[in-house]
Design a protein around this motif. Structure first.
Motif, PDB file in Angstrom:
ATOM      1  N   SER A  93       0.836  -1.208   0.000  1.00 39.27           N
ATOM      2  CA  SER A  93       0.000   0.000   0.000  1.00 39.27           C
ATOM      3  C   SER A  93       0.869   1.257   0.000  1.00 39.27           C
ATOM      4  CB  SER A  93      -0.923  -0.006   1.215  1.00 39.27           C
ATOM      5  OG  SER A  93      -1.594   1.205   1.333  1.00 39.27           O
ATOM      6  N   LEU A  94       1.899   1.265   0.833  1.00 35.45           N
ATOM      7  CA  LEU A  94       2.804   2.414   0.880  1.00 35.45           C
ATOM      8  C   LEU A  94       3.592   2.563  -0.419  1.00 35.45           C
ATOM      9  CD1 LEU A  94       4.145   2.240   4.541  1.00 35.45           C
ATOM     10  CD2 LEU A  94       2.640   3.962   3.558  1.00 35.45           C
ATOM     11  N   GLU A  95       3.973   1.442  -1.027  1.00 35.78           N
ATOM     12  CA  GLU A  95       4.687   1.515  -2.309  1.00 35.78           C
ATOM     13  C   GLU A  95       3.787   2.096  -3.395  1.00 35.78           C
ATOM     14  OE1 GLU A  95       6.100  -2.493  -2.794  1.00 35.78           O
ATOM     15  OE2 GLU A  95       7.979  -2.066  -1.741  1.00 35.78           O
ATOM     16  N   ASP A  96       2.502   1.761  -3.352  1.00 33.82           N
ATOM     17  CA  ASP A  96       1.549   2.344  -4.298  1.00 33.82           C
ATOM     18  C   ASP A  96       1.436   3.850  -4.076  1.00 33.82           C
ATOM     19  OD1 ASP A  96       1.111  -0.185  -5.320  1.00 33.82           O
ATOM     20  OD2 ASP A  96      -0.785  -0.488  -4.248  1.00 33.82           O
ATOM     21  N   GLN A  97       1.377   4.256  -2.797  1.00 35.48           N
ATOM     22  CA  GLN A  97       1.311   5.681  -2.479  1.00 35.48           C
ATOM     23  C   GLN A  97       2.578   6.400  -2.939  1.00 35.48           C
ATOM     24  OE1 GLN A  97       0.321   6.529   1.645  1.00 35.48           O
ATOM     25  NE2 GLN A  97      -1.114   4.818   1.693  1.00 35.48           N
ATOM     26  N   LEU A  98       3.725   5.719  -2.807  1.00 34.37           N
ATOM     27  CA  LEU A  98       4.996   6.300  -3.233  1.00 34.37           C
ATOM     28  C   LEU A  98       5.013   6.509  -4.751  1.00 34.37           C
ATOM     29  CD1 LEU A  98       7.838   7.168  -2.281  1.00 34.37           C
ATOM     30  CD2 LEU A  98       8.584   4.827  -2.740  1.00 34.37           C
ATOM     31  N   THR A  99       4.481   5.554  -5.482  1.00 33.06           N
ATOM     32  CA  THR A  99       4.384   5.677  -6.941  1.00 33.06           C
ATOM     33  C   THR A  99       3.479   6.846  -7.315  1.00 33.06           C
ATOM     34  OG1 THR A  99       4.709   3.295  -7.193  1.00 33.06           O
ATOM     35  CG2 THR A  99       3.741   4.451  -9.058  1.00 33.06           C
ATOM     36  N   GLN A 100       2.340   6.945  -6.642  1.00 32.91           N
ATOM     37  CA  GLN A 100       1.415   8.052  -6.910  1.00 32.91           C
ATOM     38  C   GLN A 100       2.064   9.398  -6.591  1.00 32.91           C
ATOM     39  OE1 GLN A 100      -1.995   7.093  -4.521  1.00 32.91           O
ATOM     40  NE2 GLN A 100      -2.852   5.692  -6.036  1.00 32.91           N
ATOM     41  N   LYS A 101       2.834   9.439  -5.508  1.00 35.94           N
ATOM     42  CA  LYS A 101       3.510  10.686  -5.122  1.00 35.94           C
ATOM     43  C   LYS A 101       4.547  11.060  -6.181  1.00 35.94           C
ATOM     44  CE  LYS A 101       2.677  12.562  -1.928  1.00 35.94           C
ATOM     45  NZ  LYS A 101       1.705  13.649  -1.702  1.00 35.94           N
ATOM     46  N   GLY A 102       5.251  10.080  -6.726  1.00 34.22           N
ATOM     47  CA  GLY A 102       6.206  10.344  -7.796  1.00 34.22           C
ATOM     48  C   GLY A 102       5.525  10.916  -9.025  1.00 34.22           C
ATOM     49  N   GLU A 103       4.373  10.354  -9.370  1.00 29.05           N
ATOM     50  CA  GLU A 103       3.607  10.869 -10.508  1.00 29.05           C
ATOM     51  C   GLU A 103       3.122  12.290 -10.226  1.00 29.05           C
ATOM     52  OE1 GLU A 103       0.568   7.921 -11.014  1.00 29.05           O
ATOM     53  OE2 GLU A 103       1.963   6.465 -11.883  1.00 29.05           O
ATOM     54  N   GLU A 104       2.700  12.539  -8.985  1.00 26.56           N
ATOM     55  CA  GLU A 104       2.241  13.876  -8.595  1.00 26.56           C
ATOM     56  C   GLU A 104       3.391  14.886  -8.704  1.00 26.56           C
ATOM     57  OE1 GLU A 104       0.278  16.012  -4.643  1.00 26.56           O
ATOM     58  OE2 GLU A 104       0.333  13.823  -4.770  1.00 26.56           O
ATOM     59  N   ILE A 105       4.582  14.468  -8.283  1.00 21.82           N
ATOM     60  CA  ILE A 105       5.755  15.346  -8.382  1.00 21.82           C
ATOM     61  C   ILE A 105       6.078  15.637  -9.843  1.00 21.82           C
ATOM     62  CG2 ILE A 105       8.263  15.428  -8.032  1.00 21.82           C
ATOM     63  CD1 ILE A 105       7.777  14.040  -5.329  1.00 21.82           C
ATOM     64  N   ASN A 106       6.057  14.604 -10.690  1.00 28.10           N
ATOM     65  CA  ASN A 106       6.334  14.811 -12.117  1.00 28.10           C
ATOM     66  C   ASN A 106       5.325  15.760 -12.746  1.00 28.10           C
ATOM     67  OD1 ASN A 106       8.575  13.161 -12.035  1.00 28.10           O
ATOM     68  ND2 ASN A 106       7.465  11.347 -12.731  1.00 28.10           N
ATOM     69  N   LYS A 107       4.066  15.626 -12.370  1.00 23.59           N
ATOM     70  CA  LYS A 107       3.021  16.514 -12.890  1.00 23.59           C
ATOM     71  C   LYS A 107       3.277  17.948 -12.414  1.00 23.59           C
ATOM     72  CE  LYS A 107      -1.964  17.214 -12.892  1.00 23.59           C
ATOM     73  NZ  LYS A 107      -3.229  16.838 -12.285  1.00 23.59           N
ATOM     74  N   TYR A 108       3.658  18.096 -11.156  1.00 26.43           N
ATOM     75  CA  TYR A 108       3.947  19.419 -10.589  1.00 26.43           C
ATOM     76  C   TYR A 108       5.127  20.060 -11.318  1.00 26.43           C
ATOM     77  CZ  TYR A 108       4.472  22.958  -6.915  1.00 26.43           C
ATOM     78  OH  TYR A 108       4.542  24.148  -6.212  1.00 26.43           O
ATOM     79  N   ILE A 109       6.158  19.252 -11.596  1.00 32.16           N
ATOM     80  CA  ILE A 109       7.337  19.743 -12.317  1.00 32.16           C
ATOM     81  C   ILE A 109       6.940  20.232 -13.700  1.00 32.16           C
ATOM     82  CG2 ILE A 109       9.483  18.989 -13.447  1.00 32.16           C
ATOM     83  CD1 ILE A 109      10.006  17.250 -10.956  1.00 32.16           C
ATOM     84  N   GLU A 110       6.135  19.445 -14.400  1.00 30.23           N
ATOM     85  CA  GLU A 110       5.672  19.834 -15.732  1.00 30.23           C
ATOM     86  C   GLU A 110       4.795  21.084 -15.671  1.00 30.23           C
ATOM     87  OE1 GLU A 110       3.683  17.157 -18.463  1.00 30.23           O
ATOM     88  OE2 GLU A 110       5.152  15.618 -17.925  1.00 30.23           O
ATOM     89  N   GLU A 111       3.875  21.078 -14.726  1.00 29.64           N
ATOM     90  CA  GLU A 111       2.906  22.170 -14.601  1.00 29.64           C
ATOM     91  C   GLU A 111       3.589  23.515 -14.351  1.00 29.64           C
ATOM     92  OE1 GLU A 111      -0.243  23.135 -11.154  1.00 29.64           O
ATOM     93  OE2 GLU A 111      -0.573  21.217 -12.162  1.00 29.64           O
ATOM     94  N   HIS A 112       4.662  23.499 -13.569  1.00 30.36           N
ATOM     95  CA  HIS A 112       5.327  24.749 -13.198  1.00 30.36           C
ATOM     96  C   HIS A 112       6.642  24.955 -13.953  1.00 30.36           C
ATOM     97  CE1 HIS A 112       2.438  25.690 -10.102  1.00 30.36           C
ATOM     98  NE2 HIS A 112       2.496  24.440  -9.707  1.00 30.36           N
ATOM     99  N   ASP A 113       6.904  24.111 -14.945  1.00 32.59           N
ATOM    100  CA  ASP A 113       8.089  24.223 -15.796  1.00 32.59           C
ATOM    101  C   ASP A 113       9.358  24.326 -14.956  1.00 32.59           C
ATOM    102  OD1 ASP A 113       9.439  24.285 -18.198  1.00 32.59           O
ATOM    103  OD2 ASP A 113       9.366  26.467 -18.336  1.00 32.59           O
ATOM    104  N   ILE A 114       9.543  23.352 -14.067  1.00 24.94           N
ATOM    105  CA  ILE A 114      10.696  23.330 -13.171  1.00 24.94           C
ATOM    106  C   ILE A 114      11.806  22.530 -13.849  1.00 24.94           C
ATOM    107  CG2 ILE A 114      11.580  22.517 -10.952  1.00 24.94           C
ATOM    108  CD1 ILE A 114       8.750  22.889  -9.838  1.00 24.94           C
TER     109      ILE A 114
END
Length: 143
Positions: A93-114
């Protein structure tokens, strides 16, 4: 109906960086918790193997919330086995959450052009076809 989006839609570089740091800290906490549970899983395995070779009426001690209590092997072993069987589900369950958090970070990076740059490297020059007026956020990671 015109909405005032000047304050809501625009984030400062500091706010963007703080949001990114928050996401990274959450990701690190998930990773730490996974490591902790994996160590606990290994400890449970060792204790279960040890207690299986012992008489069921023998005294043993178990820690409950910082309090050491005296039990018998017959009382403790089923509890340990139950916990041992549930730990992989919690880890997954935590590994799934970690994967989702990684995807969220990648989306944030793209969204804010970091652009993430290591502190020990120099920033590459932008391609000549890019306009010099384009805004890009640069995050320098140390170590």
């Amino acid at each position: 109906m015109a909405k005032n989006t000047s304050k809501v839609g625009k984030k400062t570089n500091e706010e963007i960086f703080a949001g990114f740091q928050t996401l990274r800290n959450e990701q690190r906490q998930l990773g730490s918790k996974i490591s902790e549970l994996q160590m606990e899983l290994n400890e449970h395995k060792i204790v279960i193997e040890t207690l299986r070779g012992v008489e069921l009426t023998r005294k043993c001690f178990r820690m409950f919330g910082g309090v050491l209590v005296e039990r018998t092997v017959a009382e403790v072993l089923p509890e340990l086995i139950s916990n041992y069987e549930q730990l992989p589900k919690a880890i997954q369950s935590l590994e799934d959450q970690l994967t989702q958090k990684g995807e969220e970070i990648n989306k944030y990076i793209e969204e804010h052009d970091i652009r993430i740059q290591r502190a020990d490297r120099t920033m590459p020059e932008p391609p000549p076809e890019q306009s010099t007026s384009t805004k890009s956020n640069v995050l320098v990671a140390s170590g």
